[in-house]
Design a protein around this motif. Structure first.
Motif, PDB file in Angstrom:
ATOM      1  N   ASP A   1      27.137 -34.484 -72.772  1.00  0.00           N
ATOM      2  CA  ASP A   1      28.431 -34.793 -72.563  1.00  0.00           C
ATOM      3  C   ASP A   1      28.728 -36.287 -71.727  1.00  0.00           C
ATOM      4  O   ASP A   1      29.511 -36.784 -72.065  1.00  0.00           O
ATOM      5  N   ILE A   2      27.738 -36.382 -70.743  1.00  0.00           N
ATOM      6  CA  ILE A   2      27.781 -37.373 -69.843  1.00  0.00           C
ATOM      7  C   ILE A   2      26.270 -38.160 -69.977  1.00  0.00           C
ATOM      8  O   ILE A   2      25.252 -37.334 -69.730  1.00  0.00           O
ATOM      9  N   LEU A   3      26.457 -39.444 -70.280  1.00  0.00           N
ATOM     10  CA  LEU A   3      25.212 -40.167 -70.167  1.00  0.00           C
ATOM     11  C   LEU A   3      25.192 -41.138 -68.858  1.00  0.00           C
ATOM     12  O   LEU A   3      26.035 -41.736 -68.807  1.00  0.00           O
ATOM     13  N   LEU A   4      24.226 -41.001 -67.792  1.00  0.00           N
ATOM     14  CA  LEU A   4      24.227 -41.944 -66.956  1.00  0.00           C
ATOM     15  C   LEU A   4      23.022 -42.683 -67.004  1.00  0.00           C
ATOM     16  O   LEU A   4      21.843 -42.344 -67.163  1.00  0.00           O
ATOM     17  N   ILE A   5      23.376 -43.942 -66.928  1.00  0.00           N
ATOM     18  CA  ILE A   5      22.227 -45.317 -67.038  1.00  0.00           C
ATOM     19  C   ILE A   5      22.007 -45.995 -65.712  1.00  0.00           C
ATOM     20  O   ILE A   5      23.118 -46.527 -65.154  1.00  0.00           O
ATOM     21  N   GLY A   6      20.795 -46.069 -65.299  1.00  0.00           N
ATOM     22  CA  GLY A   6      20.691 -46.444 -63.902  1.00  0.00           C
ATOM     23  C   GLY A   6      20.126 -47.850 -63.635  1.00  0.00           C
ATOM     24  O   GLY A   6      19.149 -48.057 -62.874  1.00  0.00           O
ATOM     25  N   GLY A   7      20.549 -48.865 -64.490  1.00  0.00           N
ATOM     26  CA  GLY A   7      19.995 -50.207 -64.297  1.00  0.00           C
ATOM     27  C   GLY A   7      19.097 -50.910 -65.088  1.00  0.00           C
ATOM     28  O   GLY A   7      18.282 -50.034 -65.984  1.00  0.00           O
ATOM     29  N   ASP A   8      18.954 -52.167 -64.725  1.00  0.00           N
ATOM     30  CA  ASP A   8      17.925 -52.932 -65.722  1.00  0.00           C
ATOM     31  C   ASP A   8      18.271 -52.737 -67.259  1.00  0.00           C
ATOM     32  O   ASP A   8      17.369 -52.454 -67.966  1.00  0.00           O
ATOM     33  N   LEU A   9      19.555 -53.017 -67.399  1.00  0.00           N
ATOM     34  CA  LEU A   9      19.810 -52.653 -68.792  1.00  0.00           C
ATOM     35  C   LEU A   9      19.128 -53.770 -70.088  1.00  0.00           C
ATOM     36  O   LEU A   9      18.813 -53.263 -71.102  1.00  0.00           O
ATOM     37  N   ALA A  10      18.855 -54.997 -69.422  1.00  0.00           N
ATOM     38  CA  ALA A  10      18.640 -56.022 -70.265  1.00  0.00           C
ATOM     39  C   ALA A  10      17.374 -56.872 -69.750  1.00  0.00           C
ATOM     40  O   ALA A  10      17.043 -57.897 -69.562  1.00  0.00           O
ATOM     41  N   TYR A  11      16.313 -55.945 -69.340  1.00  0.00           N
ATOM     42  CA  TYR A  11      15.051 -56.464 -68.578  1.00  0.00           C
ATOM     43  C   TYR A  11      14.338 -57.371 -69.515  1.00  0.00           C
ATOM     44  O   TYR A  11      14.324 -56.943 -70.935  1.00  0.00           O
ATOM     45  N   PRO A  12      13.887 -58.392 -69.067  1.00  0.00           N
ATOM     46  CA  PRO A  12      13.702 -58.826 -67.753  1.00  0.00           C
ATOM     47  C   PRO A  12      15.084 -59.686 -67.195  1.00  0.00           C
ATOM     48  O   PRO A  12      15.374 -59.864 -65.936  1.00  0.00           O
ATOM     49  N   ASN A  13      15.977 -60.423 -68.262  1.00  0.00           N
ATOM     50  CA  ASN A  13      16.860 -61.166 -67.831  1.00  0.00           C
ATOM     51  C   ASN A  13      17.908 -60.569 -68.821  1.00  0.00           C
ATOM     52  O   ASN A  13      18.065 -60.274 -69.788  1.00  0.00           O
ATOM     53  N   PRO A  14      19.354 -60.814 -68.077  1.00  0.00           N
ATOM     54  CA  PRO A  14      20.569 -60.317 -68.514  1.00  0.00           C
ATOM     55  C   PRO A  14      21.090 -61.425 -69.746  1.00  0.00           C
ATOM     56  O   PRO A  14      22.161 -61.721 -69.528  1.00  0.00           O
ATOM     57  N   THR A  15      20.266 -61.646 -70.586  1.00  0.00           N
ATOM     58  CA  THR A  15      20.833 -62.688 -71.733  1.00  0.00           C
ATOM     59  C   THR A  15      21.538 -61.891 -72.773  1.00  0.00           C
ATOM     60  O   THR A  15      21.369 -60.681 -72.835  1.00  0.00           O
ATOM     61  N   ALA A  16      22.536 -62.725 -73.631  1.00  0.00           N
ATOM     62  CA  ALA A  16      23.085 -62.036 -74.759  1.00  0.00           C
ATOM     63  C   ALA A  16      22.391 -61.345 -75.417  1.00  0.00           C
ATOM     64  O   ALA A  16      22.381 -60.050 -75.989  1.00  0.00           O
ATOM     65  N   ASP A  17      21.177 -62.013 -75.853  1.00  0.00           N
ATOM     66  CA  ASP A  17      20.079 -61.583 -76.755  1.00  0.00           C
ATOM     67  C   ASP A  17      19.414 -60.224 -76.280  1.00  0.00           C
ATOM     68  O   ASP A  17      19.183 -59.248 -76.885  1.00  0.00           O
ATOM     69  N   ASN A  18      19.042 -60.419 -75.145  1.00  0.00           N
ATOM     70  CA  ASN A  18      18.579 -59.018 -74.464  1.00  0.00           C
ATOM     71  C   ASN A  18      19.466 -57.853 -74.433  1.00  0.00           C
ATOM     72  O   ASN A  18      19.055 -56.821 -74.675  1.00  0.00           O
ATOM     73  N   TYR A  19      20.730 -58.083 -74.019  1.00  0.00           N
ATOM     74  CA  TYR A  19      21.759 -57.055 -73.975  1.00  0.00           C
ATOM     75  C   TYR A  19      21.792 -56.458 -75.373  1.00  0.00           C
ATOM     76  O   TYR A  19      21.826 -55.304 -75.622  1.00  0.00           O
ATOM     77  N   GLU A  20      22.004 -57.298 -76.247  1.00  0.00           N
ATOM     78  CA  GLU A  20      22.104 -56.807 -77.953  1.00  0.00           C
ATOM     79  C   GLU A  20      20.982 -56.355 -78.502  1.00  0.00           C
ATOM     80  O   GLU A  20      20.949 -55.100 -78.677  1.00  0.00           O
ATOM     81  N   SER A  21      19.614 -56.824 -78.190  1.00  0.00           N
ATOM     82  CA  SER A  21      18.632 -56.151 -78.941  1.00  0.00           C
ATOM     83  C   SER A  21      17.938 -55.337 -78.146  1.00  0.00           C
ATOM     84  O   SER A  21      17.532 -54.357 -78.668  1.00  0.00           O
ATOM     85  N   ARG A  22      17.884 -55.139 -76.926  1.00  0.00           N
ATOM     86  CA  ARG A  22      17.334 -54.238 -75.936  1.00  0.00           C
ATOM     87  C   ARG A  22      18.112 -53.187 -75.322  1.00  0.00           C
ATOM     88  O   ARG A  22      17.616 -52.219 -74.914  1.00  0.00           O
TER      89      ARG A  22
END
Length: 167
Positions: A1-22
């Motif tokens: 019911d609840i998903l907790l995510i603990g960081g480094d979402l778009a490793y290694p850099n927080p670019t738009a492409d990394n957020y979208e693809s990774r």
């Protein structure tokens, strides 16, 4: 019911492409957003959080929820991408994201609580968070409350390096 995510979402850099693809695309592929909800690649700014049927309270919502804390890599752009892709969006695939800050408190059944801390890049919470959690604890927790602390802590990588250097 609840998903907790603990960081480094778009490793290694927080670019738009990394957020979208990774990050965003992975969750969209796992469980697509509800009909009429923006897909991962669409620019979106949430105007009303949580994005659920008007008049419904969050504790009445019957779908899956996602809460996210940023990691040190999410801070490399001053948290700008995290704000855009997490705090200003309503959905992570089919998971509703009601979160409005980089930190949060969740009240769970059986007198359990989750405190999600944002350690930033300094491995510590800031005074605003300290006040938020202290106020919440003083006003809402009794002596029997059970608190689970969630934070992003990459120190295990640094710990090994520090141990070797101290020898």
């Amino acid at each position: 019911d609840i998903l907790l995510i603990g960081g480094d979402l778009a490793y290694p850099n927080p670019t738009a492409d990394n957020y979208e693809s990774r990050f965003l695309r992975v969750f969209e592929d796992a469980m697509p957003s509800p009909p009429n909800a923006p897909m991962y690649f669409e620019d979106h700014v949430s105007l009303q959080k949580p994005a659920i049927k008007e008049g419904t309270k969050l504790n009445e919502y019957d779908g899956p929820l996602a809460y996210v804390i940023p990691g040190n890599h999410d801070w490399y752009d001053g948290l700008g991408s995290f704000v855009k892709y997490i705090l200003h969006r309503d959905w992570l695939g089919g998971w509703l994201m009601p979160q409005t800050k980089s930190y949060f408190v969740l009240r769970l059944p059986q007198n359990f609580y989750i405190f999600g801390f944002d350690n930033g890049v300094e491995d510590d919470i800031n005074p605003t968070q300290a006040a938020y959690f202290a106020k919440y604890a003083n006003n809402n927790l009794d002596e029997q409350a059970k608190v689970i602390l969630v934070q992003h802590d990459p120190n295990w990588v640094k710990d090994q390096y520090s141990a070797e250097r101290s020898d």
